[in-house]
Enzyme design. Sequence first.
Site, mmCIF file in Angstrom:
data_model
loop_
_atom_site.group_PDB
_atom_site.id
_atom_site.type_symbol
_atom_site.label_atom_id
_atom_site.label_comp_id
_atom_site.label_asym_id
_atom_site.label_seq_id
_atom_site.Cartn_x
_atom_site.Cartn_y
_atom_site.Cartn_z
ATOM 1 N N HIS A 1 -64.016 35.717 -0.148
ATOM 2 C CA HIS A 1 -64.260 35.097 1.155
ATOM 3 C C HIS A 1 -65.593 35.509 1.767
ATOM 4 O O HIS A 1 -65.842 35.242 2.943
ATOM 5 C CB HIS A 1 -63.119 35.437 2.117
ATOM 6 C CG HIS A 1 -61.799 34.922 1.666
ATOM 7 N ND1 HIS A 1 -60.603 35.526 1.997
ATOM 8 C CD2 HIS A 1 -61.481 33.860 0.871
ATOM 9 C CE1 HIS A 1 -59.602 34.847 1.433
ATOM 10 N NE2 HIS A 1 -60.123 33.843 0.753
ATOM 11 N N GLN B 1 -60.051 39.653 -1.266
ATOM 12 C CA GLN B 1 -59.995 38.683 -0.174
ATOM 13 C C GLN B 1 -60.575 39.274 1.109
ATOM 14 O O GLN B 1 -60.674 38.583 2.111
ATOM 15 C CB GLN B 1 -58.539 38.267 0.056
ATOM 16 C CG GLN B 1 -57.906 37.592 -1.154
ATOM 17 C CD GLN B 1 -56.407 37.375 -0.968
ATOM 18 O OE1 GLN B 1 -55.965 36.283 -0.653
ATOM 19 N NE2 GLN B 1 -55.632 38.427 -1.169
ATOM 20 N N CYS C 1 -84.738 28.630 13.421
ATOM 21 C CA CYS C 1 -84.669 27.232 13.860
ATOM 22 C C CYS C 1 -83.855 27.031 15.129
ATOM 23 O O CYS C 1 -83.782 25.911 15.640
ATOM 24 C CB CYS C 1 -84.094 26.367 12.743
ATOM 25 S SG CYS C 1 -82.311 26.580 12.477
ATOM 26 N N ARG D 1 -46.799 46.544 0.962
ATOM 27 C CA ARG D 1 -45.759 46.817 1.946
ATOM 28 C C ARG D 1 -45.263 45.495 2.528
ATOM 29 O O ARG D 1 -46.024 44.762 3.146
ATOM 30 C CB ARG D 1 -46.306 47.696 3.067
ATOM 31 C CG ARG D 1 -46.512 49.150 2.682
ATOM 32 C CD ARG D 1 -45.200 49.825 2.373
ATOM 33 N NE ARG D 1 -45.335 51.285 2.290
ATOM 34 C CZ ARG D 1 -44.387 52.067 1.843
ATOM 35 N NH1 ARG D 1 -43.248 51.543 1.392
ATOM 36 N NH2 ARG D 1 -44.559 53.368 1.814
ATOM 37 N N ASP E 1 -64.814 43.179 4.386
ATOM 38 C CA ASP E 1 -65.317 44.392 5.016
ATOM 39 C C ASP E 1 -66.365 45.145 4.207
ATOM 40 O O ASP E 1 -66.990 46.081 4.709
ATOM 41 C CB ASP E 1 -64.163 45.333 5.373
ATOM 42 C CG ASP E 1 -63.228 45.614 4.194
ATOM 43 O OD1 ASP E 1 -63.719 45.751 3.055
ATOM 44 O OD2 ASP E 1 -62.000 45.692 4.418
ATOM 45 N N SER F 1 -51.891 42.613 -0.620
ATOM 46 C CA SER F 1 -51.989 41.218 -0.183
ATOM 47 C C SER F 1 -50.607 40.588 -0.115
ATOM 48 O O SER F 1 -49.804 40.741 -1.037
ATOM 49 C CB SER F 1 -52.864 40.403 -1.138
ATOM 50 O OG SER F 1 -52.871 39.033 -0.769
#
Length: 292
Positions: free
Chosen positions: A122, A104, A187, A255, A107, A229
């Site tokens: 993502h 997810q 553009c 965690r 980076d 996550s």
Amino acid sequence: MTGADTVAPPDVDLVDAALALLADRPLVVLTGAGLSTDSGIPDYRGPGSTARTPMTYQELVSGPAAQQRYWARSHLGWGRMERAEPNAGHRALAALDPTLLITQNVDGLHEAAGSRRLVALHGRIADVVCLGCRATTSRAALHERLEAANPGWGERHAAVESRPDGDVDLDDPAQYADFVVPGCGGCGGVLKPDVVFFGENVPKPRVERCYAAVDALASSGGALLVAGSSLTVMSGFRFVRHAVKAGTPVVIVNRGLTRGDDLATLKLDVGCSAFLGALAAGAGVPRSTGEV
């Protein structure tokens, strides 16, 4: 949700049970922001994290003011994120080489660590797309354009705190009122990082590939491992629900509480890097075979 912590004595039996459950099985791994905290990138929902509300897609396209706010913050954040390096958790997952690694995170650290079979659910913050002509360019090139249009900007705001997803805490309009946002070089259209914002849908082919990999676990005796996550966002949580429905074991390493705790076969409140390092150390050779 930090990964550097070593396993505390009360958790040893649970960790051993999780390592034994995952050993010698095909794996699909789902990772979140907690995996990158050891690389200096903050997460959204870990213990001690400040509550944050990321900009939605609808806000971004609402007009120049929102775009100015977004790119001012993101320009500073990118200058820091691009210097981040993969940590022990990223390297352990590259060594494990699961059937599919679903991240997810935007980076790019899994790619930098050498993970091969990867779905960046993502997208990647290192790419930029024009909302007009749909041309895709590199974030590094845009960073140079932004620096040229806003000389000294980074130095003037060097003390601003970093946020997840490559931006910073810069919420006062007076702080970015003079920030210049260039348009598409082709553009002149509005530019957006090629990532899935809140309010957008993950592209269907990515979702289908992930579901196929999770489906294959049921027939191969595999397991789904969630690392770092909270599963708050449905884009990742749906794969946990799908695995559980098929009877596939699910191990969550994170965690703090997660949305999937009640569904997990085992839930470990330990650091990602330590656990993944232990899992990789016992792997010997990659467990997974075939491409998904």
